[in-house]
Design an enzyme around this catalytic site. Sequence first.
Site, PDB file in Angstrom:
ATOM      1  N   GLU A 202     105.826  35.072 -83.819  1.00 25.27           N
ATOM      2  CA  GLU A 202     106.865  34.131 -84.663  1.00 25.27           C
ATOM      3  C   GLU A 202     108.210  33.593 -83.532  1.00 25.27           C
ATOM      4  O   GLU A 202     109.294  32.870 -83.412  1.00 25.27           O
ATOM      5  CB  GLU A 202     107.693  34.922 -85.954  1.00 25.27           C
ATOM      6  CG  GLU A 202     107.031  34.273 -87.014  1.00 25.27           C
ATOM      7  CD  GLU A 202     105.647  34.699 -86.905  1.00 25.27           C
ATOM      8  OE1 GLU A 202     104.633  34.441 -86.816  1.00 25.27           O
ATOM      9  OE2 GLU A 202     105.192  36.305 -86.839  1.00 25.27           O
ATOM     10  N   ASN A 268      98.517  34.684 -85.791  1.00 21.47           N
ATOM     11  CA  ASN A 268      98.960  32.641 -85.912  1.00 21.47           C
ATOM     12  C   ASN A 268      98.916  32.700 -84.754  1.00 21.47           C
ATOM     13  O   ASN A 268      99.858  32.263 -83.405  1.00 21.47           O
ATOM     14  CB  ASN A 268     100.351  32.278 -86.632  1.00 21.47           C
ATOM     15  CG  ASN A 268     101.580  33.223 -86.233  1.00 21.47           C
ATOM     16  OD1 ASN A 268     101.233  34.368 -86.908  1.00 21.47           O
ATOM     17  ND2 ASN A 268     102.435  32.427 -86.072  1.00 21.47           N
ATOM     18  N   ASP A 310     100.679  30.179 -91.572  1.00 19.44           N
ATOM     19  CA  ASP A 310     100.986  31.308 -90.662  1.00 19.44           C
ATOM     20  C   ASP A 310      99.850  32.333 -91.939  1.00 19.44           C
ATOM     21  O   ASP A 310     100.200  33.033 -91.898  1.00 19.44           O
ATOM     22  CB  ASP A 310     102.270  31.859 -91.178  1.00 19.44           C
ATOM     23  CG  ASP A 310     102.953  33.019 -90.692  1.00 19.44           C
ATOM     24  OD1 ASP A 310     101.946  33.603 -89.324  1.00 19.44           O
ATOM     25  OD2 ASP A 310     103.070  33.761 -90.829  1.00 19.44           O
TER      26      ASP A 310
END
Length: 568
Positions: A202, A268, A310
């Site tokens: 992230e 991801n 995600d």
Amino acid sequence: MASRSALIPRTLLALAIASFAGAAAAAGDYPAVTDARLAAAAKDDGWLMYRRDYTGSGYAPFDQINAGNVAGLKLAWDHTDGLQVGYESPPVVNGNYLYVTTPRSRVLAFEASTGKPLWKYEHDLGDAGLKTVCCDVVNRGVALYEDKVYLATLNNDVVALDAKTGKIKWKKRLEKPDLGYAMTLAPLVVKGKVVVGVSGGEYGARGYVAAFDAKTGKLLWKRHTIPAPGEPGSDTWPKGAYKTGGGAAWLTGTYDADTDTILWGVGNPGPWLATMRPGDNLYSDSVLALDPASGKIKWHYQYTPNDTWDYDGTNEQVLTDITRDGKTYKALVSASRNGWFYAIDRTNGKLIYAEKFATATSVTGFDADGRAITDPAKRPDVDKEVFTCPSFLGGKNWWPIAISPDTRYAYVPTLHSCMTIKGVPVNYKAGLPYLGASFKVLHDPAEKDHWGSVQAIALDTGKQAWSFKSELPWNSGMLATAGGVVFSGSADGYLHAFDAKTGKVLWKSPQATSGFLGVPSTWRVDGKQYVGIWAGWGGASPIWGGEMAEDPRVRNIPLGGHLYVFTL
């Protein structure tokens, strides 16, 4: 978030530390954890690694506690810990020594049969602000080898501790903290190597798996999950995007001794918004087959190409043999965040089958080559908000499944949620979130009355055998045993014992002081079987859970760690 990361008051913390200080190691001789013992961990009286054995089965061949007598379980001992965050580590046991981690990268050692404190390791997080730690300051446990205990930390240290005293034997740092990287996983030891993976998808971190010499701490190899220019798969990325491509390897892998292969899941791509990085974006959302000697990639399978939701591919890769259409396969199975339960040939990475285990509208099916097909209408963009299932929290998240060779079922803790998601323009800056999306978790319209469930899935077919529904999310790992019992904890604070064949609840513990987020394990000392699990609500669900986190029943779950150990 700040309140969840707060430490217990200083006076209470001092008392807790004092209770460990100077404790005599009365647990007896420490049995060396050799390569041979790790290879045979499935049959060991202890619980020698994160998911018990190299296959990741979460299954113990113990039947002293069984479907006929599990209702007689009583508390053997317990330990209270005061951090107001998520507790996710299973008890790891060798002989009469039990090791369990807490949030903020601490290790506690107990006598496994009595709960007598042996030692406590408080990791020095230094000046790390932990601002790039996603989804709570958790830790998922230790690894054992020879006479050492291994820990991966939030500020990117790998630490080797003396198993009997907790003294540091060596410590190595992989990355500076607060720039996108962290570690929350339990290490995996294979052939004298301590293998870890990093978090940070992230934050635009470029993911990798790394291996250290277990004796010395020397870094032996590092395998990036996002290929650089000229490497296989690099042509699936726009120019330069690999540097911030995500692909975190933040959950513990498994090891196939038959083919001498490490199987590791990859997360991801970054940023979330796929229109910013056209292409398949290898090896994000994939399982990688790695040579343990060098980290070389033998093969890969990608669960969700060009992921924009995600969905990751990090969920545990569990090794088992399956029979389908009259043919037996050496397989790995994985309940993916994208809502599909996969069986993959672990010798070559070819898809055997995939079946939905949760509502799944983004990934709609698979082509003849086993490649996932996604619905363009469910892809967000800067000017386009979509509603899709599952949410980014997944049909199943990090909490691990278990499989039983007796029933031939996989036991899957399941989350029933969907989301709205829309693209947001974003530029990369080290240490800041790199998402490119706004989102909200919502109820799954097909599952209006409950957020979670536990379900059994037949390994040979991928079809559901039974389901136990829960009004609250089910965020605890699974434990299966030869006694025909499956254990897992609920968010409202009850450890459940299910009949492995039918899903009938055979026993519930007295209500714990917090909801269960932890992973249960079981072990034997002097022939007596124990079952242990952390209570301690936290993790991603109450932070990013949208409507789920706003549900008063979820919002009001008490916090604080409490380790429970049961026996007959």
